[in-house]
Scaffold this active site. Structure first.
Site, PDB file in Angstrom:
ATOM      1  N   ASP A  97       0.794  -1.293  -0.088  1.00  0.00           N
ATOM      2  CA  ASP A  97       0.374  -0.121  -0.390  1.00  0.00           C
ATOM      3  C   ASP A  97       0.958   1.405   0.183  1.00  0.00           C
ATOM      4  O   ASP A  97       2.056   0.986   0.272  1.00  0.00           O
ATOM      5  CB  ASP A  97      -0.524  -0.081   1.083  1.00  0.00           C
ATOM      6  N   LYS A  98       0.227   2.475  -0.247  1.00  0.00           N
ATOM      7  CA  LYS A  98       1.220   3.294  -0.491  1.00  0.00           C
ATOM      8  C   LYS A  98       1.099   4.032   0.736  1.00  0.00           C
ATOM      9  O   LYS A  98       2.243   4.366   2.005  1.00  0.00           O
ATOM     10  CB  LYS A  98       1.078   4.821  -1.999  1.00  0.00           C
ATOM     11  N   PHE A 100     -12.247  22.797  -7.351  1.00  0.00           N
ATOM     12  CA  PHE A 100     -11.952  20.980  -7.693  1.00  0.00           C
ATOM     13  C   PHE A 100     -12.338  20.397  -8.214  1.00  0.00           C
ATOM     14  O   PHE A 100     -13.527  19.865  -8.178  1.00  0.00           O
ATOM     15  CB  PHE A 100     -11.212  20.956  -7.139  1.00  0.00           C
ATOM     16  N   ASP A 116      -4.218   6.146  -4.245  1.00  0.00           N
ATOM     17  CA  ASP A 116      -3.983   7.613  -4.951  1.00  0.00           C
ATOM     18  C   ASP A 116      -4.492   7.540  -6.428  1.00  0.00           C
ATOM     19  O   ASP A 116      -4.392   6.183  -6.382  1.00  0.00           O
ATOM     20  CB  ASP A 116      -2.914   7.160  -4.183  1.00  0.00           C
ATOM     21  N   LYS A 164      -7.413  -4.888  -4.936  1.00  0.00           N
ATOM     22  CA  LYS A 164      -5.905  -4.999  -4.282  1.00  0.00           C
ATOM     23  C   LYS A 164      -5.934  -6.908  -4.358  1.00  0.00           C
ATOM     24  O   LYS A 164      -5.264  -7.151  -4.517  1.00  0.00           O
ATOM     25  CB  LYS A 164      -5.555  -4.475  -3.005  1.00  0.00           C
ATOM     26  N   ASP A 166      -1.940  -0.543   5.671  1.00  0.00           N
ATOM     27  CA  ASP A 166      -1.835  -0.667   7.143  1.00  0.00           C
ATOM     28  C   ASP A 166      -3.307  -0.181   7.601  1.00  0.00           C
ATOM     29  O   ASP A 166      -3.264   0.067   8.488  1.00  0.00           O
ATOM     30  CB  ASP A 166      -0.687   1.042   7.810  1.00  0.00           C
TER      31      ASP A 166
END
Lengths: 1226, 262
Positions: free
Chosen positions: A409-410, A554, A692, A818, A838
């Site tokens: 994971d990042k 945005f 992300d 994932k 995490d």
């Protein structure tokens, strides 16, 4: 966001099956009697398996389901039959009972832990309404239909329908980290009709709405139901429901009505039973054991046939001295057949020790102790968080030495999830580097560097660190550009201010924005408060109020956001966004500022920082009013509103003036690049799977060295349709093909580790060359493309292409994806996978992989709870795999090789003896020796080998990552290695039998006594066996600890002591045999001969391979030995591959990590507790957000209740009209 | 041949005389062994067929079932057998005498032939008068004498403590074996130096049948050394293994010099 739930767990299918009748759920609030008729599950949770009474039968039943245990039970039964029994039942019973008892104790302990955690959860307190009064109740007693009051920061006890909240408009904020891993706040809104009840317990107590809704399921973001109350029905959806496991945030209190409780809650429905993971060695072992069983059966069959012949030829005539048993027919052929058949089972008992019962126990014990070594490793202790590595599953250690794929994971795993405002470029000047005052060189940030002191500013944050004093000086100089720059940062955002214990705090939904606003704050531009139409900031202590005219929100396409503000009659547009987007919209002049800033941007990007460009534009009233009108029209249009709005925005966001750029560091965890490069050198492929955005993911890929400039190409797959994805993957494959071709011309890839030991190296130790691996292709694939790539038709292509890439980054993937990626590799590559993460969104992947690692010390515990190992930091993975994993694998393999050897050597002696005892299943050894051999005489040394042995110490394991690779090919233990050990054992037993046979056939003592009797012969062979086997383990032990000495010498002593005690103290039938043998020189001569015969070939074999074909491990060991001999010197010469800082390609990073839709929330005022001052000029909210983000946008009023049209609904919700909520608080 | 006589009628008496010549003196202590071949004393059912408790003198009207079918005499007579079991039942009972041509009868000792530890720890007579103690017990079917009459000359060598029985009860490891039968009494005149060269006669009272299972019987006279009796195996093995080790040593030295990689 279309998040799908995890695969249906076994529990949920079970529970749905149990209540197949339940097709819908009907609940009446505050009416226990009514609800009782449906027998809904209450909130009691049970994860434990046994109770005191059921423990013994259930546990035994479970244990005998294991093949090995059942096998030994069968053996035990066979041994009870006198006609067959060739050994006393004790020989099997003792070890079997030992094994069962050990496992039972462990299971009991585990279950006790579950009981404890269950009761802890069940006994949490919750406030329940009973007859209009709040009563404190245990969680377990909460029932469906109850109304509960929850307070801030409390866990939600069950899935429930929100009735009323402390916040305006019935809003309520929750954190769903436990459920889906997302740490940002989400808001939920209750029905306005029920929200009116407020916290009036009496009114809520009288609430008697009836809910008709779906049955329990595991879909986290879907809920369907209807509330009928006071004759009206209201549609219910997911936005009105809070789920068990969420935490209430920023909401003083809320009331909810329980819909699903206990095991029916979506949380529990999702927590599927953890799959029992087995290592590849386990599977190989099972295969080998089955093979051995077949070998055993064929030996038995051979003996049976031979016995038949023997009885017909000899045994039949020998009946004068040894008549056949009564139950055997007297007819010679029949009799011989019956005897032979019985002998089959007798031999099965005698030879059963080739399938060692103690194997499983020993393996478990070794893994258990190894796990403790992992837990106790000081090098994996993280001081900051005070946590250390923990092996939560104790059965997978050796697989850590075979990992081929790491899925990481990042956020929170590779990065700290902390954004820091690191550098900026303002008006052609770059700030943020620390410059040596004398030399003018840029200094590296060191421990001692002192950050600027911001304490003069009353609103400063001590955590904020910035090192470049020149920026603060520029601010103090009142440099205009710098001021505009910071004002923009303080104004152009969607952050909400909050007062917490007297301190100003910001609530941002993206950490990037928080970092920017807090940077402005520390430099003296404090964002104070906001209302739907104004923003108040403090500039160097002076209050400035801006009129907020519009937020141009945005979104992903625009990649920018703007605000239009008026102050002192001057209209200004502030804009921040991705550099390329902003540059396109700047004033059309060739400004040196543009070029300088571009340089700075490139520099920032090169350092792996996330950049944003800032620009402003002054507007005149006429233009703006005109624009505003058109904007309003677009906002009210019913079709293509988003496109129209975008076009309108485009009109005003142009001809801007560049202010500068910011650079935010997405802080990596310590040592991540180094760890990744080491792991890559060890031949492990690392895939990053992150939710992300592509840009962020690539950015991090570069900063943690997954992507480097050496790479031939970074290939991006981002297509949306099946065909396009297929096309892109095809291209990727071609690219790889081309690359390989060109490599072939150049003589192939040079990724080979070469260790050179030249003459001169002996002076300084040895050097190991790890040539840089150049070239290679990296793949970046998007979640929406992955959907197609994982399609069964494309799967193969994807796999083929991806597995040849040097690194793979999957971005914007859902938790389910994932897991699917992991499963894909697991299924098709037969490689050992490790997933590290995490958050709760990594749980599925952690569970799917062979080994799941959770990062501990974070907020959510879900990942850790689902994991097999927990680490405080990503960098410890390097040590976990390269040191502990490698050692564990090495040890386990060595252990197994030796274990099979010793059992073959031991058991096959009986087989050789069979040829001399008429295949009668007579054992050569004393039965006591047979039952003690595996238990006491040979167990300890091999256990200590399995726990402590190491070929190369930890430092060298880390310095030479190539040492890890044998695990990938199962080199240390595989079928071939097993056969080698088995053959070794086979020949050992052969010589063990034949040499004493030769010497004792006519053996006579000097006193004339015959020494050829069975008991003496058995004792002699047994003693030599013990000596040989102990010598062999001494030879195998590469790393001598005091414990190895203790166990190896101890085992010999134990053997002699036990033999003495059992014979002389307890009066065994073998009494005197061994001592008689040992006082004769014959015994000693035989022993020396046998041991020499057995050990010398092994020595010769090993010498040959170490001398002629040394492995890397052999070389490093030699080096290690040389080093310890001339200890000092060499260390500095050894080139440890340092994390090299490569220049990264020039890319643009941009720092919007947040979701859209917040702008509209702000201008509508819906999320504001109090409105500072009513603004008459701009009562109409100007900003209509474009698309609505799924989880953050306020809920559209739904179906049955709302009378107004969708466009009008916004009017209804605009501040002045909102009933209740708002003003009562202020 | 006696073997055939015995086969026809196991109770008949048959004596077999064998002459042989010693070419040189047998210096030192001389032991007489009987050897049997193809005799499976190590067969599982045979090995099992004994009652150690009974042999320790703890007589029990119901011996261990391990002794089957030699537990009781037969179905009608339920007297227990002492010593019970197949091992005891098959006790070697040929009687061998050695006669020297020059010196006449060679005096043979039938004590000191069993292991002291066995005699001390594994075989005990029941207390009291042996005849009385064994009154209720039958002799094994194959035996010609009762257990308390095994050595008529030495009352201490009777019952379970009889050394011939003890030697026999220590079952052999292999189907070809030898067991110590007698020691030559070297105190007698003419035998102090050992057994002198000359002609000898073996007088064997033939009781023990080996013919049915193709067994053979041998009588072995042997002196002993530090390593026991004559056994060339160890010597040859040592020479062979020693040479191989030497060869390996040289070979590996060459390998190490030639192709050893460091």
């Amino acid at each position: 966001m279309a998040r799908q739930s995890r695969p249906t767990s076994s529990t949920s299918t079970a529970s749905t099956r149990r209540r197949r009748g339940e097709t819908e759920r009907r609940i009446r609030a505050n009416d226990r009697e009514f609800n009782a008729q449906f027998h809904y599950a209450n909130n009691y949770i049970k994860t434990s398996k046994y109770s005191v009474l059921t423990f013994l039968p259930l546990n035994l039943f479970e244990q005998f389901q294991r093949l090995a245990n059942f096998y030994f039970l069968c053996l035990l039964v066979l041994q009870m039959i006198p006609a067959i029994s060739s050994l006393t039942p004790v020989t099997t019973a003792v070890p079997l009972i030992g094994v069962l008892a050990l496992t039972a104790v462990k299971d009991a302990y585990d279950d006790y832990q579950r009981h404890v955690s269950d009761s802890q959860v069940n006994n949490r307190k919750s406030l329940t309404l009973r007859n209009g009064k709040l009563v404190e109740d245990k969680w377990a007693q909460v029932q469906v239909g109850d109304v509960i009051r929850m307070e801030n920061d409390q866990f939600v006890a069950a899935d429930m329908l929100l009735l009323s909240t402390s916040e305006p408009n019935g809003l309520c904020y929750i954190e769903t980290a436990e459920l889906d891993g997302e740490t940002n706040l989400k808001c939920r809104q209750c029905l306005l009709e029920t929200a009116e009840m407020g916290q009036d317990d009496a009114r809520i107590g009288a609430f008697n709405g009836e809910i008709l809704c779906e049955t329990p399921n595991n879909l986290l973001n879907k809920f369907e139901g209807v509330l009928t109350w006071q004759g009206k029905s209201y549609a219910l959806d997911n936005d009105k429901v809070v789920l068990r496991g969420c935490v209430l945030r920023n909401t003083q209190w809320c009331y909810g009505m329980v819909i699903f409780a206990g095991k029916d809650t979506k949380l529990m429905q999702n927590s599927g039973k953890t799959k029992f993971k087995r290592t590849s060695i386990d599977r190989l072992l099972n295969f080998i054991i089955i093979g051995i069983v077949f070998f055993l059966l064929s030996m038995c069959l051979f003996c049976t046939i031979a016995c038949g012949f023997w009885e017909t030829i000899t045994g039949r005539h020998f009946q004068i001295y040894l008549p056949w048993d009564k139950l055997v027919p007297t007819d010679p052929t029949e009799g011989a057949t019956v005897i032979a058949l019985l002998v089959f089972f007798s031999y099965a008992i005698v030879l059963n020790t080739v399938v060692p019962i103690s194997l499983y126990v020993s393996v478990e014990v070794i893994r258990f102790v190894q796990s403790f070594l992992i837990n106790w490793d000081e090098h994996m202790y993280h001081e900051k968080s005070g946590t250390s590595a923990k092996a939560r599953t104790t059965t997978l250690n050796e697989e850590l030495g075979q990992i081929e794929y790491i899925f990481s994971d990042k956020t929170g795993t590779l990065t700290q999830n902390i954004m820091t405002f690191n550098k900026c470029s303002i008006g052609e000047k770059c700030y943020g580097d620390i410059i040596d005052e004398q030399t003018g060189e840029v200094l590296e940030l060191a421990e001692g560097t002192v950050p600027i002191d911001f304490s003069a500013n009353p609103d400063y944050e001590p955590e904020f660190k910035f090192y470049d004093k020149s920026l603060l000086e520029a601010v103090r100089r009142k440099d205009e550009t710098v001021h505009s720059f910071f004002k923009l940062l303080a104004l152009c955002h969607t952050v909400m201010p909050d007062e917490k214990s007297g301190r100003l705090e910001y609530q941002a939904q993206s950490p990037d924005e928080a970092a920017l606003v807090s940077a402005a704050r520390n430099f003296g531009f404090v964002f104070k408060e906001r209302s739907p139409n104004s923003i108040t900031i403090d500039v160097m202590g002076e209050r400035e109020v801006y009129e907020l005219l519009c937020i141009l929100d945005f979104n992903n396409v625009r990649k920018r956001m703007s605000v239009i503000l008026r102050k002192d009659g001057k209209l200004r547009l502030f804009c921040k966004g991705a550099d390329n987007v902003i540059y396109e919209r700047l004033k059309n002049n060739s400004d040196s500022r543009k070029i300088k800033t571009q340089d700075h941007l490139n520099k920032f990007a090169g350092e792996g920082l996330r950049t944003l460009c800032l620009a402003v534009r002054d507007l005149d009233d006429d233009f703006f009013n005109d624009w505003k009108n058109r904007h309003q029209a677009a906002a009210l249009s019913l079709d293509n509103r988003d496109e129209k709005l975008d076009a309108i925005y485009e009109e005003i966001e142009k001809d801007m003036e560049l202010l500068g750029a910011t650079a935010i560091e997405d802080k990596l965890q310590d040592g991540v690049p180094q760890a990744i490069s080491k792991l890559a050198q060890a031949g492990i492929k690392i895939w990053v799977l992150t939710g992300d955005k592509q840009e962020t993911a690539i950015n991090i890929g570069y900063s943690c060295q997954l992507l480097t400039d050496d790479m031939a190409e970074v290939f991006i797959v981002d297509a949306h349709t099946f065909e396009e994805v297929e096309l892109q993957l095809g291209k990727l494959k071609d690219a790889i093909g081309n690359l390989e071709k060109s490599d072939g011309v150049n003589g192939g890839p040079t990724a080979v580790s070469v260790v050179t030991f030249s003459e001169s190296d002996y002076q300084h130790g040895c050097s190991v060359e790890e040539p840089e691996i150049s070239g290679g292709i990296a793949l970046v694939i998007n979640g929406h493309s992955l959907v197609h790539a994982l399609h069964p038709k494309l799967e193969k292509l994807f796999l083929e292409a991806a597995s040849q890439c040097k690194s793979v980054i999957c971005c914007r993937v859902t938790p389910l994806q994932k897991a699917m990626v992991v499963e894909l590799i697991k299924k098709n590559k037969h490689a050992v996978t490790l997933a590290i993460g995490d958050g709760a969104n990594d749980v599925s992947m952690i569970k799917a992989a062979h080994i799941g690692v959770g990062i501990s010390g974070q907020e959510g515990m879900q990942a850790v709870l689902a994991s097999d190992y927990s680490l405080p930091q990503f960098r410890f993975l390097e040590r976990l795999l390269l040191v502990h994993g490698r050692w564990s694998y090495f040890r386990m393999c060595k252990f197994l090789r030796y274990f099979f050897y010793k059992n073959f050597a031991f058991t096959l002696c009986h087989f050789w003896f069979a040829f001399f005892c008429g295949f009668s299943a007579q054992t050569l050894f004393d039965p006591i020796f047979i039952s003690f051999y595996n238990l006491f005489y040979t167990a300890l040394p091999v256990m200590s080998l399995g726990v402590f042995d190491q070929d190369v110490n930890d430092k060298n394991s880390l310095s030479y990552p190539k040492l890890y690779t044998p695990g990938h090919q199962d080199l240390l233990f595989n079928k071939k290695e097993f056969l080698k050990s088995a053959m070794h054992g086979f020949f050992t037993s052969c010589i063990l039998f034949l040499v004493p046979y030769g010497t004792y056939l006519d053996g006579v003592s000097p006193k004339g006594h015959a020494l050829s009797d069975h008991m003496l012969f058995g004792s002699v062979v047994a003693t030599i066996l013990i000596i040989v086997v102990t010598a062999q383990i001494a030879l195998d032990t590469a790393y001598w600890t005091w414990w190895s000495h203790f166990t190896i010498w101890g085992s010999l002593c134990i053997y002699f002591a036990f033999t003495f005690i059992t014979n002389y103290v307890f009066g065994g039938s073998y009494v005197g045999s061994l001592s008689k043998a040992m006082i004769e020189p014959t015994f000693w001569f035989t022993t020396i001969l046998t041991v020499t015969l057995l050990i010398v070939p092994v020595l010769a074999w090993r010498f040959y391979f170490v001398d002629v074909k040394p492995t890397l491990s052999d070389r490093v060991r030699l080096k290690q030995r040389l080093e310890s001999l001339r200890s000092r010197q060499s260390q500095d010469i050894l080139r440890t591959p340092s994390a090299r800082r490569t220049r990264r390609s020039i890319r643009s990073g941009y720092a919007f990590a947040h979701q859209e839709g917040f702008g509209r929330l702000i201008t509508s005022g819906k999320i504001m507790r109090k409105i500072p001052r009513p603004n008459t000029d701009f009562s109409f909210p100007l900003s209509f957000g474009s698309t609505i983000g799924a989880s953050l946008s306020p809920r559209k009023p739904v179906v049955a209740t709302s009378s107004s049209s969708s466009a009008g609904a916004f009017n209804n919700l605009a501040p002045p009209e909102i009933p209740g909520g708002f003003n009562e608080q202020s | 041949m006696c073997a055939d006589v015995i086969l026809k009628d196991p109770t008949s008496e048959c004596t077999c005389d064998i002459t042989f010549t010693l070419d040189k003196d047998f210096a030192g202590k001389v032991y007489m062994y009987y050897g049997l071949t193809n005799f499976y004393q190590n067969h599982r059912r045979y090995v099992k067929s004994r009652d150690d408790s009974q042999l320790l003198g703890r007589l029990n009207p119901k011996p261990s079932s391990d002794c089957n079918p030699f537990t009781t005499t037969n179905a009608n007579d339920t007297r227990a057998i002492a010593p019970c079991g197949a091992i005891a039942n098959s006790l070697f009972n040929d009687e061998i005498e050695l006669i020297s041509e020059k010196l006449g009868q060679v005096k043979l000792l039938n004590t000191g032939i069993a292991w002291p530890s066995d005699k001390k720890m594994k075989f005990n007579n029941p207390s009291g008068d042996l005849t009385e103690a064994f009154k209720e017990y039958a002799k094994p079917p194959n035996w010609r004498k009762n257990v308390y009459e095994l050595d008529p000359n030495n009352p201490d060598n009777n019952g379970f403590e009889n050394e011939d029985l003890i030697v026999w009860m220590r079952t052999s490891a292999l189907p070809t074996f030898r067991k110590l039968y007698r020691r030559v009494d070297h105190t007698a005149t003419g035998f102090v130096q050992g057994l002198l060269a000359g002609n000898y006669l073996l007088k064997i009272k033939y009781n023990y049948s080996v013919k049915p299972f193709d067994g053979t019987k041998r009588v072995i006279l042997s002196t002993t050394s530090l390593l026991g009796g004559k056994n060339p195996f160890l010597g040859i093995a040592y020479i062979v293994v020693g040479s191989i080790c030497l060869l390996l040593g040289v070979l590996f030295l060459l390998i190490h010099i030639k192709c050893g990689k460091r």
